[in-house]
Motif scaffolding. Structure first.
Motif, PDB file in Angstrom:
ATOM      1  N   GLY A  47       6.312  -8.803  -1.074  1.00  0.00           N
ATOM      2  CA  GLY A  47       4.598  -9.871  -1.374  1.00  0.00           C
ATOM      3  C   GLY A  47       3.925  -8.551  -1.979  1.00  0.00           C
ATOM      4  O   GLY A  47       3.959  -7.775  -2.431  1.00  0.00           O
ATOM      5  N   GLU A  48       2.842  -8.765  -1.166  1.00  0.00           N
ATOM      6  CA  GLU A  48       1.780  -7.899  -1.368  1.00  0.00           C
ATOM      7  C   GLU A  48       0.446  -8.162  -1.184  1.00  0.00           C
ATOM      8  O   GLU A  48       0.362  -9.069   0.086  1.00  0.00           O
ATOM      9  N   THR A  49      -0.697  -6.878  -0.752  1.00  0.00           N
ATOM     10  CA  THR A  49      -1.698  -6.776   0.009  1.00  0.00           C
ATOM     11  C   THR A  49      -2.419  -6.134  -0.233  1.00  0.00           C
ATOM     12  O   THR A  49      -1.994  -5.114  -1.689  1.00  0.00           O
ATOM     13  N   LYS A  50      -3.374  -6.291  -0.470  1.00  0.00           N
ATOM     14  CA  LYS A  50      -5.056  -5.153  -0.948  1.00  0.00           C
ATOM     15  C   LYS A  50      -5.877  -4.838   0.428  1.00  0.00           C
ATOM     16  O   LYS A  50      -5.209  -5.064   1.591  1.00  0.00           O
ATOM     17  N   HIS A  51      -5.846  -3.865   0.297  1.00  0.00           N
ATOM     18  CA  HIS A  51      -6.668  -2.535   1.415  1.00  0.00           C
ATOM     19  C   HIS A  51      -8.022  -2.733   1.016  1.00  0.00           C
ATOM     20  O   HIS A  51      -7.768  -1.971  -1.000  1.00  0.00           O
ATOM     21  N   LEU A  52      -8.972  -1.420   1.473  1.00  0.00           N
ATOM     22  CA  LEU A  52      -9.960  -1.039   1.417  1.00  0.00           C
ATOM     23  C   LEU A  52      -9.934   0.538   2.183  1.00  0.00           C
ATOM     24  O   LEU A  52      -9.464  -0.081   3.066  1.00  0.00           O
ATOM     25  N   PRO A  53      -9.825   1.903   1.294  1.00  0.00           N
ATOM     26  CA  PRO A  53      -9.694   2.804   2.343  1.00  0.00           C
ATOM     27  C   PRO A  53     -10.986   3.504   2.835  1.00  0.00           C
ATOM     28  O   PRO A  53     -10.685   5.164   2.142  1.00  0.00           O
ATOM     29  N   PRO A  54     -12.550   2.953   3.071  1.00  0.00           N
ATOM     30  CA  PRO A  54     -13.085   3.866   3.183  1.00  0.00           C
ATOM     31  C   PRO A  54     -13.017   5.196   4.017  1.00  0.00           C
ATOM     32  O   PRO A  54     -12.575   5.002   4.768  1.00  0.00           O
ATOM     33  N   THR A  55     -12.998   6.047   3.633  1.00  0.00           N
ATOM     34  CA  THR A  55     -13.017   7.461   4.042  1.00  0.00           C
ATOM     35  C   THR A  55     -14.549   8.533   4.256  1.00  0.00           C
ATOM     36  O   THR A  55     -15.362   8.973   3.066  1.00  0.00           O
TER      37      THR A  55
ATOM     38  N   GLU B 276      -4.445  -3.170  -4.810  1.00  0.00           N
ATOM     39  CA  GLU B 276      -3.328  -3.549  -4.582  1.00  0.00           C
ATOM     40  C   GLU B 276      -2.375  -3.595  -4.710  1.00  0.00           C
ATOM     41  O   GLU B 276      -1.760  -2.605  -5.719  1.00  0.00           O
ATOM     42  N   HIS B 277      -1.413  -3.936  -4.135  1.00  0.00           N
ATOM     43  CA  HIS B 277      -0.032  -3.256  -3.592  1.00  0.00           C
ATOM     44  C   HIS B 277       1.045  -4.078  -4.084  1.00  0.00           C
ATOM     45  O   HIS B 277       0.775  -5.445  -2.645  1.00  0.00           O
ATOM     46  N   ASP B 278       2.266  -4.478  -4.305  1.00  0.00           N
ATOM     47  CA  ASP B 278       3.711  -4.552  -4.191  1.00  0.00           C
ATOM     48  C   ASP B 278       4.068  -3.885  -2.591  1.00  0.00           C
ATOM     49  O   ASP B 278       4.430  -2.293  -3.050  1.00  0.00           O
ATOM     50  N   LEU B 279       4.807  -4.838  -1.939  1.00  0.00           N
ATOM     51  CA  LEU B 279       5.610  -4.604  -0.831  1.00  0.00           C
ATOM     52  C   LEU B 279       6.985  -5.447  -1.420  1.00  0.00           C
ATOM     53  O   LEU B 279       7.219  -5.680  -1.481  1.00  0.00           O
ATOM     54  N   ASN B 280       7.603  -4.337  -0.993  1.00  0.00           N
ATOM     55  CA  ASN B 280       9.480  -4.485  -0.677  1.00  0.00           C
ATOM     56  C   ASN B 280      10.136  -4.249   0.335  1.00  0.00           C
ATOM     57  O   ASN B 280       9.871  -2.897   1.026  1.00  0.00           O
TER      58      ASN B 280
END
Length: 201
Positions: A92-100, A81-85
């Motif tokens: 705001g903010e967003t979440k992400h899934l990074p399968p690699t 979960e990241h805060d955005l600037n």
């Protein structure tokens, strides 16, 4: 007597030898860890510079060895979960899934330390975007495909278990839309620092 003493000493040395985590064809590794993702400085968009804060999350890896010292690894995690600037202001903010998915090579040796390197492909899924201080405007981040590089070292603590420290560089670039208007691409491309316990099956 000297011959017996020598044999006894050799036996003792054998029983106290440091564990080595060998990687052979058909082996499987599962790793449970904790990862810190440190995004790039951000990108200039039509509305200003957008960047994301760092985030911490549990990680899990599964690896299957297709040959001695050569494995295919899948990285997964709990959502980051990241805060955005925007231009230094919280928007705001967003979440992400990074399968690699990575192909990896292990430099097997007789010590407890086994370094490895890898390269592969990443898919990042963004979701649950929320905005703040944008007058209620919506935010949408497109999913991303990119290359990933990986390097690390395993420290064997038994014949089946090891402690791992590793780092990845992942190419993540997403197109951003605010209030239905495309504002350009945001380069997140993070360094991912991870520590884990891995066990061989």
């Amino acid at each position: 007597m000297k011959h017996i003493t020598a044999l006894t000493l050799a036996a003792l040395m054998g029983t106290t030898a440091a564990p080595v985590l060998a990687q052979e064809k058909g082996d499987m590794l599962i790793g449970l860890g904790l990862g810190w993702i440190e995004p790039d400085d951000g990108s200039n968009t039509l509305v200003g510079k957008v960047d994301a804060d760092g985030a911490l999350s549990p990680t899990i890896t599964f690896e299957y060895f297709i040959a001695d010292r050569v494995g295919i690894e899948l990285l997964a995690s709990w959502p980051f979960e990241h805060d955005l600037n925007l231009a230094g202001s919280d928007i705001g903010e967003t979440k992400h899934l990074p399968p690699t998915l990575s192909l990896q090579y292990y430099f097997t040796n007789a010590s407890q330390f086994t370094p490895f390197v890898g390269a592969g492909i990443n898919y990042t899924y963004f979701f649950d975007e929320k905005t703040r201080n944008l007058g209620g405007a919506s935010l949408d981040l497109d999913d991303s495909w990119g290359l990933a590089l990986h390097a690390g070292v395993d420290y064997a603590i038994s014949e089946r278990g090891a402690l791992r420290a590793d780092v990845r560089y992942i190419d993540i670039e997403t197109d951003a839309t605010v209030g239905g208007t495309d504002i350009g691409s945001v380069d997140i491309s993070p360094w991912v620092f991870n520590v884990a316990y891995v066990i061989k099956f």
